[in-house]
Scaffold this motif. Sequence first.
Motif, PDB file in Angstrom:
ATOM      1  N   ILE A   1      15.696   1.255 -10.124  1.00 15.65           N
ATOM      2  CA  ILE A   1      15.607   1.540 -11.555  1.00 15.65           C
ATOM      3  C   ILE A   1      14.293   1.028 -12.118  1.00 15.65           C
ATOM      4  O   ILE A   1      13.616   1.707 -12.906  1.00 15.65           O
ATOM      5  N   ALA A   2      13.907  -0.197 -11.719  1.00 14.95           N
ATOM      6  CA  ALA A   2      12.635  -0.761 -12.185  1.00 14.95           C
ATOM      7  C   ALA A   2      11.453   0.093 -11.738  1.00 14.95           C
ATOM      8  O   ALA A   2      10.503   0.319 -12.503  1.00 14.95           O
ATOM      9  N   ALA A   3      11.494   0.594 -10.497  1.00 12.68           N
ATOM     10  CA  ALA A   3      10.413   1.439  -9.986  1.00 12.68           C
ATOM     11  C   ALA A   3      10.334   2.753 -10.758  1.00 12.68           C
ATOM     12  O   ALA A   3       9.242   3.222 -11.104  1.00 12.68           O
ATOM     13  N   ALA A   4      11.492   3.343 -11.038  1.00 15.30           N
ATOM     14  CA  ALA A   4      11.512   4.600 -11.786  1.00 15.30           C
ATOM     15  C   ALA A   4      10.986   4.420 -13.207  1.00 15.30           C
ATOM     16  O   ALA A   4      10.221   5.255 -13.711  1.00 15.30           O
ATOM     17  N   LEU A   5      11.352   3.324 -13.850  1.00 17.04           N
ATOM     18  CA  LEU A   5      10.865   3.058 -15.204  1.00 17.04           C
ATOM     19  C   LEU A   5       9.354   2.824 -15.212  1.00 17.04           C
ATOM     20  O   LEU A   5       8.653   3.281 -16.117  1.00 17.04           O
ATOM     21  N   MET A   6       8.856   2.115 -14.201  1.00 10.62           N
ATOM     22  CA  MET A   6       7.423   1.868 -14.129  1.00 10.62           C
ATOM     23  C   MET A   6       6.656   3.170 -13.947  1.00 10.62           C
ATOM     24  O   MET A   6       5.626   3.399 -14.592  1.00 10.62           O
ATOM     25  N   LEU A   7       7.140   4.045 -13.073  1.00 10.02           N
ATOM     26  CA  LEU A   7       6.475   5.327 -12.858  1.00 10.02           C
ATOM     27  C   LEU A   7       6.508   6.181 -14.113  1.00 10.02           C
ATOM     28  O   LEU A   7       5.540   6.889 -14.420  1.00 10.02           O
ATOM     29  N   TYR A   8       7.625   6.117 -14.847  1.00 18.67           N
ATOM     30  CA  TYR A   8       7.733   6.880 -16.094  1.00 18.67           C
ATOM     31  C   TYR A   8       6.710   6.408 -17.121  1.00 18.67           C
ATOM     32  O   TYR A   8       6.054   7.218 -17.789  1.00 18.67           O
ATOM     33  N   ARG A   9       6.553   5.102 -17.238  1.00 15.98           N
ATOM     34  CA  ARG A   9       5.597   4.553 -18.202  1.00 15.98           C
ATOM     35  C   ARG A   9       4.161   4.868 -17.792  1.00 15.98           C
ATOM     36  O   ARG A   9       3.328   5.198 -18.637  1.00 15.98           O
ATOM     37  N   LEU A  10       3.865   4.776 -16.504  1.00 13.24           N
ATOM     38  CA  LEU A  10       2.512   5.067 -16.042  1.00 13.24           C
ATOM     39  C   LEU A  10       2.181   6.552 -16.163  1.00 13.24           C
ATOM     40  O   LEU A  10       1.030   6.917 -16.400  1.00 13.24           O
ATOM     41  N   LYS A  11       3.186   7.390 -16.006  1.00 16.08           N
ATOM     42  CA  LYS A  11       2.938   8.829 -16.102  1.00 16.08           C
ATOM     43  C   LYS A  11       2.554   9.231 -17.512  1.00 16.08           C
ATOM     44  O   LYS A  11       1.799  10.192 -17.718  1.00 16.08           O
ATOM     45  N   ARG A  12       3.057   8.506 -18.489  1.00  7.83           N
ATOM     46  CA  ARG A  12       2.723   8.804 -19.876  1.00  7.83           C
ATOM     47  C   ARG A  12       1.324   8.318 -20.240  1.00  7.83           C
ATOM     48  O   ARG A  12       0.784   8.693 -21.272  1.00  7.83           O
TER      49      ARG A  12
ATOM     50  N   ILE B   1       3.263  10.917  -0.721  1.00  2.43           N
ATOM     51  CA  ILE B   1       3.886  10.817   0.599  1.00  2.43           C
ATOM     52  C   ILE B   1       3.082   9.873   1.492  1.00  2.43           C
ATOM     53  O   ILE B   1       3.659   9.075   2.249  1.00  2.43           O
ATOM     54  N   TYR B   2       1.763   9.941   1.401  1.00  2.00           N
ATOM     55  CA  TYR B   2       0.885   9.078   2.201  1.00  2.00           C
ATOM     56  C   TYR B   2       1.164   7.606   1.930  1.00  2.00           C
ATOM     57  O   TYR B   2       1.319   6.801   2.860  1.00  2.00           O
ATOM     58  N   GLN B   3       1.271   7.243   0.673  1.00  4.31           N
ATOM     59  CA  GLN B   3       1.475   5.835   0.338  1.00  4.31           C
ATOM     60  C   GLN B   3       2.919   5.394   0.581  1.00  4.31           C
ATOM     61  O   GLN B   3       3.168   4.232   0.893  1.00  4.31           O
ATOM     62  N   THR B   4       3.865   6.308   0.449  1.00  2.00           N
ATOM     63  CA  THR B   4       5.235   5.986   0.842  1.00  2.00           C
ATOM     64  C   THR B   4       5.311   5.736   2.344  1.00  2.00           C
ATOM     65  O   THR B   4       5.961   4.790   2.796  1.00  2.00           O
ATOM     66  N   CYS B   5       4.618   6.565   3.109  1.00  2.00           N
ATOM     67  CA  CYS B   5       4.586   6.389   4.562  1.00  2.00           C
ATOM     68  C   CYS B   5       3.919   5.075   4.951  1.00  2.00           C
ATOM     69  O   CYS B   5       4.348   4.417   5.909  1.00  2.00           O
ATOM     70  N   GLY B   6       2.865   4.682   4.221  1.00  2.00           N
ATOM     71  CA  GLY B   6       2.169   3.450   4.548  1.00  2.00           C
ATOM     72  C   GLY B   6       3.094   2.255   4.566  1.00  2.00           C
ATOM     73  O   GLY B   6       3.078   1.433   5.497  1.00  2.00           O
TER      74      GLY B   6
ATOM     75  N   PHE C   1       0.559   0.467  -7.607  1.00  2.00           N
ATOM     76  CA  PHE C   1       1.732   0.930  -8.344  1.00  2.00           C
ATOM     77  C   PHE C   1       2.544   1.961  -7.569  1.00  2.00           C
ATOM     78  O   PHE C   1       3.729   2.162  -7.845  1.00  2.00           O
ATOM     79  N   ARG C   2       1.942   2.607  -6.572  1.00  2.00           N
ATOM     80  CA  ARG C   2       2.682   3.613  -5.814  1.00  2.00           C
ATOM     81  C   ARG C   2       3.674   2.993  -4.834  1.00  2.00           C
ATOM     82  O   ARG C   2       4.393   3.708  -4.133  1.00  2.00           O
ATOM     83  N   MET C   3       3.749   1.680  -4.784  1.00  2.00           N
ATOM     84  CA  MET C   3       4.818   1.044  -4.023  1.00  2.00           C
ATOM     85  C   MET C   3       6.177   1.440  -4.595  1.00  2.00           C
ATOM     86  O   MET C   3       7.207   1.370  -3.911  1.00  2.00           O
TER      87      MET C   3
END
Length: 324
Positions: free
Chosen positions: A38-49, A186-191, A245-247
């Motif tokens: 949930i924390a990761a999803a909220l962070m991505l939402y805020r950064l996307k804006r 995908i690259y950073q998720t794979c890392g 942040f892509r973690m």
Amino acid sequence: MATGDAKLILPFNSAFSSSYWMRWQTPVCFLITVSPGIAAALMLYRLKRRRGCDHLPAAATWAPCFRGVPPLVLPVYRGLVVISMISVLYCLLRLNGLVEFYFYTQWTFLLVIIYFLIGTIISAHGCWVYYRQRRRQGVEEGNRFLTFNRDDNVDNHTALVTADNNSGGKLEDKRAGTWGYCMQIIYQTCGGAVMLTDVVFWCILVPYMSSAHFSVNLVMGCMHSLNLLFLLVDTLLNSMPFPWFRMAYFILWSCTYVIFQWILHACGFSWWPYPFLELATPWAPLWYFCMALIHVPCYGAYWLIVKAKNTYFPRFFPHSYVSL
């Protein structure tokens, strides 16, 4: 991570879900798993804006980070990796069937294949554009295609040449498209994921699991080493950024796998692929907390590799290394 050469069969118990989930460990482990997601999803939402927080030049997805390396090297390498990894995965699926995707390693292995497959297509398209520009504008103009404007205040992004008849060779900073950003995610998720799978496999499962229930064969050894090796070589050649942040995508990836396991066990599967996912032990919350915590050093280790590359390669190769 199948056991030996025998065909893997998943135990199923229709009564397994009734009393198993009533333990006190279940809600605690659920919170440990879901809270980071949930924390990761909220962070991505805020950064996307926030505009401008994630700029990816189009050339970063296909251009090598060395001027002396032809752009054709990356699509050829990535294509060979796709063939090699599919061959390894095919051998494993032929041995045990689709049940192999019960394991996190196979999830990650397939994700790495998807990264290299997308990378091959994008790299091939980038090379086609690059060499078409060279034919159209000549060798001298083509060389400017991968030249950096170090006097600009645009973070030294690659200057791409547009073959516009009206502008006559205008320089512009072209951003990556949707597939380019998908490739980076995908690259950073794979890392982080390949670091996690290989560390857990070689440092926890292999030394401490009983040989009666677990054995390492050649295919498994390749699967838990080639994924990291191929990705590291690609990292040394590519120009892709690796922001912290892509973690969040890596965390969401692992959370998805754990929730997938819980759904299977709620449907009656009684065997966990990894002993630290077992809920029927008082140590379960500690194991879940440790596995959640290990995501930070795993992603951080790969981030440090990319950081070291961008720090020391310009010193070792000052005339050939370029950074986007």
